[in-house]
Write an enzyme that holds these catalytic residues in place. Sequence first.
Site, PDB file in Angstrom:
ATOM      1  CG  HIS A  40      -1.924  -1.068   1.202  1.00  0.00           C
ATOM      2  ND1 HIS A  40      -3.264  -0.809   1.250  1.00  0.00           N
ATOM      3  CD2 HIS A  40      -1.812  -2.400   1.097  1.00  0.00           C
ATOM      4  CE1 HIS A  40      -3.940  -1.946   1.184  1.00  0.00           C
ATOM      5  NE2 HIS A  40      -3.074  -2.937   1.086  1.00  0.00           N
ATOM      6  CB  THR A  41       0.700   4.415  -1.909  1.00  0.00           C
ATOM      7  OG1 THR A  41       0.713   3.734  -3.147  1.00  0.00           O
ATOM      8  CG2 THR A  41       1.576   5.651  -2.005  1.00  0.00           C
ATOM      9  CB  THR A  42       2.693   4.027   3.693  1.00  0.00           C
ATOM     10  OG1 THR A  42       3.972   3.590   3.235  1.00  0.00           O
ATOM     11  CG2 THR A  42       1.837   2.819   3.997  1.00  0.00           C
ATOM     12  CG  ASN A  95      -2.834   0.877  -2.756  1.00  0.00           C
ATOM     13  OD1 ASN A  95      -1.870   1.619  -2.569  1.00  0.00           O
ATOM     14  ND2 ASN A  95      -2.833  -0.054  -3.704  1.00  0.00           N
TER      15      ASN A  95
END
Lengths: 248, 236
Positions: B13-15, B117
């Site tokens: 997931h884009t964190t 995400n």
Amino acid sequence: MLKHLYDTDCVTWSPQGKLFQVEYAMEAVKQGSICLGLKSNENVVLCSLKRQPSELAGYQEKQFKIDDHMAIAIAGLTADARVLCKYMRTECLEYKYTYESHHPVGRLVFKVAEKSQHKTQSGAKRPYGVGLLVAGIDPNGVHLFETCPSGNYYEYKCQAIGSRSQAARTYFESWFHLFEKSTLEQLILHGLSAIKKAIMEDEELNEKNVEVGILGKNLKFTHLNAQELRDYITKLEQFSPNSQIQQE
Amino acid sequence: MIFNSEISGQQQHTTSPVVTGGSVIALVYNGGVIVGTDTLCSYGSMAAFKNVQKIAQISKNTIYASSGEYSDFQQVVKELAKIDRSALQYDDGVHPSPKDYGNFLARLSYKKRCKINPLYLQNVIAGFHNGERYLGLIDIYGTYLESNFITTGFASYFCKAIISNYWNENCTLDQAKQVIRECFKVLFCRDCRAHDVIQLAYVDAQGAHIEESERVETKWDFNGFKSRANEKLHTQ
């Protein structure tokens, strides 16, 4: 239509290049009671004759709203029409959810035609037994489309389908040049005149057996109510297309 | 947590973003809408890519710009271009309006946000359709707002006062351009991740125009800098 060889299923061509099952499906449309549509620069009007299965029964509705800007009139198997109606409504709703605007009319008709064609190319399926007249308004203008069980679709200035529709089409051929600039009221009267040509001698138009739906650039789809229908049917006595020519 | 995707095959997931673009400023003017960005993509605090175009034309009368993760910007451009091409597929000459794109992007962003995400972007859709000017802001959560002026990133903090004082919705194109240039001047001075080369693009009745990049004028030869008066050691 007589029975033919090569007509058992959709996946058999006849030597003359016909798919008989599809042709038979189009017969089902011709058996349905008449519905017609006509458009001007600003409005589209759908008129249909409703059938009453018996005196105890109600009249079968033939026009369905798909969205504020679109409606259909059906001829043929009502059950199949219900399936297509549900599909069209779902597509319009999803489009509105994603884009916050109305589904372009031609595109939805294209999708319906694609769906119909799919049913003509399988051994395990049968074509839809219903023809639709799709009336709609989008940024591209005012539209009237016809779809048929074969998966073809056509755009029209005015069209009639169903039982005895040829009489209505003949009326249209004489007067359709007036429709473009007609007012909404004139359009409705033309539609009712055309339907009148298609009823049997002993039948009469009344507010129970006729259904009129109207759509305009600033007018969401609505049905005329019983009182309005009665008024228009009364006006029909005095209406003649010739009077419209004199006005212009 | 970061899983090694080769071992577990788990989706990441884009964190946090990696390559980021700076502020976007968009205004309406009397004949259309105008969008300005700088041309820098930062790699953290490194000014890594200094001549990047961050404004994309997605249809005849719609342009798109965003601040945040640049790879997400590139992906969104592809998604929006796909919609425009659908007109070719259906053969009906119907093109989505700028508002349609704005709403689509809002739905897309919201969907991704719900899956934790997100597209790590603050998006701006700008267009001119049927004589009406359109500016839409879609943020990382899928919030959708239409407005007469839009700022993203640090511009929201530094530039709103400048816009309030020097811009109105019926100004000329040149006036709007000057306001944007002034804003980017201030940003270059105060935002560590801003750049002095900017790009402007505007949409009017004739369609979208994306201009060549330009350097904003900034002044550095102040006496105070030369004498370095600020840097004298203070003794107790």
